[in-house]
Scaffold this motif. Sequence first.
Motif, PDB file in Angstrom:
ATOM      1  N   UNK A  88      10.477   6.524 -11.071  1.00  0.00           N
ATOM      2  CA  UNK A  88       9.132   6.947 -11.253  1.00  0.00           C
ATOM      3  C   UNK A  88       8.861   8.324 -10.731  1.00  0.00           C
ATOM      4  N   UNK A  89       9.622   9.009 -10.245  1.00  0.00           N
ATOM      5  CA  UNK A  89       9.453  10.314  -9.628  1.00  0.00           C
ATOM      6  C   UNK A  89       8.591  11.189 -10.672  1.00  0.00           C
ATOM      7  N   UNK A  90       9.112  11.260 -11.881  1.00  0.00           N
ATOM      8  CA  UNK A  90       8.424  12.245 -12.696  1.00  0.00           C
ATOM      9  C   UNK A  90       7.220  12.044 -12.915  1.00  0.00           C
ATOM     10  N   UNK A  91       6.726  10.625 -12.595  1.00  0.00           N
ATOM     11  CA  UNK A  91       5.361  10.255 -12.848  1.00  0.00           C
ATOM     12  C   UNK A  91       4.351  10.252 -11.627  1.00  0.00           C
ATOM     13  N   UNK A  92       5.009  10.960 -10.551  1.00  0.00           N
ATOM     14  CA  UNK A  92       4.697  10.988  -9.288  1.00  0.00           C
ATOM     15  C   UNK A  92       4.477  12.637  -9.030  1.00  0.00           C
ATOM     16  N   UNK A 138       9.543   7.700   2.204  1.00  0.00           N
ATOM     17  CA  UNK A 138      10.095   9.008   1.916  1.00  0.00           C
ATOM     18  C   UNK A 138       9.131   9.356   0.685  1.00  0.00           C
ATOM     19  N   UNK A 139       8.415  10.629   0.778  1.00  0.00           N
ATOM     20  CA  UNK A 139       7.849  11.395  -0.003  1.00  0.00           C
ATOM     21  C   UNK A 139       7.017  12.560   0.416  1.00  0.00           C
ATOM     22  N   UNK A 140       6.239  13.301  -0.287  1.00  0.00           N
ATOM     23  CA  UNK A 140       5.584  14.583  -0.040  1.00  0.00           C
ATOM     24  C   UNK A 140       4.705  14.178   1.104  1.00  0.00           C
ATOM     25  N   UNK A 181       0.804  -1.213  -0.082  1.00  0.00           N
ATOM     26  CA  UNK A 181       0.017   0.110  -0.084  1.00  0.00           C
ATOM     27  C   UNK A 181       0.799   1.316   0.217  1.00  0.00           C
ATOM     28  N   UNK A 182       2.018   1.240   0.704  1.00  0.00           N
ATOM     29  CA  UNK A 182       2.946   2.415   0.437  1.00  0.00           C
ATOM     30  C   UNK A 182       3.408   2.515  -0.790  1.00  0.00           C
ATOM     31  N   UNK A 183       3.842   1.430  -1.393  1.00  0.00           N
ATOM     32  CA  UNK A 183       4.412   1.499  -2.665  1.00  0.00           C
ATOM     33  C   UNK A 183       3.431   1.992  -3.674  1.00  0.00           C
ATOM     34  N   UNK A 184       2.000   1.440  -3.612  1.00  0.00           N
ATOM     35  CA  UNK A 184       1.114   1.852  -4.565  1.00  0.00           C
ATOM     36  C   UNK A 184       0.777   3.262  -4.408  1.00  0.00           C
ATOM     37  N   UNK A 185       0.741   3.901  -3.160  1.00  0.00           N
ATOM     38  CA  UNK A 185       0.533   5.126  -3.073  1.00  0.00           C
ATOM     39  C   UNK A 185       1.664   6.194  -3.764  1.00  0.00           C
ATOM     40  N   UNK A 186       2.838   5.794  -3.760  1.00  0.00           N
ATOM     41  CA  UNK A 186       4.049   6.523  -4.607  1.00  0.00           C
ATOM     42  C   UNK A 186       4.948   6.887  -3.509  1.00  0.00           C
ATOM     43  N   UNK A 187       5.002   6.355  -2.269  1.00  0.00           N
ATOM     44  CA  UNK A 187       5.995   6.551  -1.429  1.00  0.00           C
ATOM     45  C   UNK A 187       7.242   5.831  -1.879  1.00  0.00           C
ATOM     46  N   UNK A 225      -2.504   8.836   8.259  1.00  0.00           N
ATOM     47  CA  UNK A 225      -4.018   8.495   7.750  1.00  0.00           C
ATOM     48  C   UNK A 225      -4.102   7.025   7.318  1.00  0.00           C
ATOM     49  N   UNK A 226      -3.114   6.390   6.576  1.00  0.00           N
ATOM     50  CA  UNK A 226      -3.300   5.165   6.214  1.00  0.00           C
ATOM     51  C   UNK A 226      -3.239   3.945   7.046  1.00  0.00           C
TER      52      UNK A 226
END
Length: 160
Positions: free
Chosen positions: A154-158, A87-89, A35-41, A97-98
């Motif tokens: 994949x940063x530029x897609x997130x 890591x992520x915004x 779930x953390x991966x799917x979210x984009x972290x 929240x998750x």
Amino acid sequence: LLAGVFSWTGVNERTFIAVKPDGVQRRRVGEIVQRFEKKGFKLVGFKLMQASKELLREHYWEHRNRPFYNKLVSYMSSGPVVAMVWQGLDVVKTGRKMMGQTNPTNSLPGTFRGDFCVIMGKNVIHGSDSVESAQREISLWFKESELCEREGCSAKWIYE
Ligand code: GDP
Ligand code: MG
């Protein structure tokens, strides 16, 4: 200290997440990671370990005078935990929240605690409650050399 050499802001914000012993025993590690991966972290630290009571007492220092403190330390040392850094915004707030609320009864379906557990004393997952807590907890659980900072493909897609 890690905090001195790394900028913990914006897309580089980090949080400490741990799958607690009940979560490991009940085989929830994969789904939590997923779930953390799917979210984009981005995963920057990961290890399965038996935490010492000393480490856990330090980790939960803010609760040292609460009636559940000793029980909490026993619970957390009752088996291995999976310690992770993500890591992520806004990863600290989003991670919370998750997770859902401390008491699984108050946690919505769709959250880890809402979906995976029933009582506070076995609530499957830990997540830092602020950026300051995250810095403290990450330096407590991880050596700097155990964190793998890298360019995410994949940063530029997130992000914009
Ligand atoms: P969290 O940040 O949502 O994990 O909650 P806290 O920092 O307030 O508490 C840390 C952990 O202590 C929780 O995740 C629970 O596992 C445990 N805990 C908190 N409050 C209680 C309580 O009233 N009774 C018991 N048995 N455990 C508690
Ligand atoms: Mg807490």
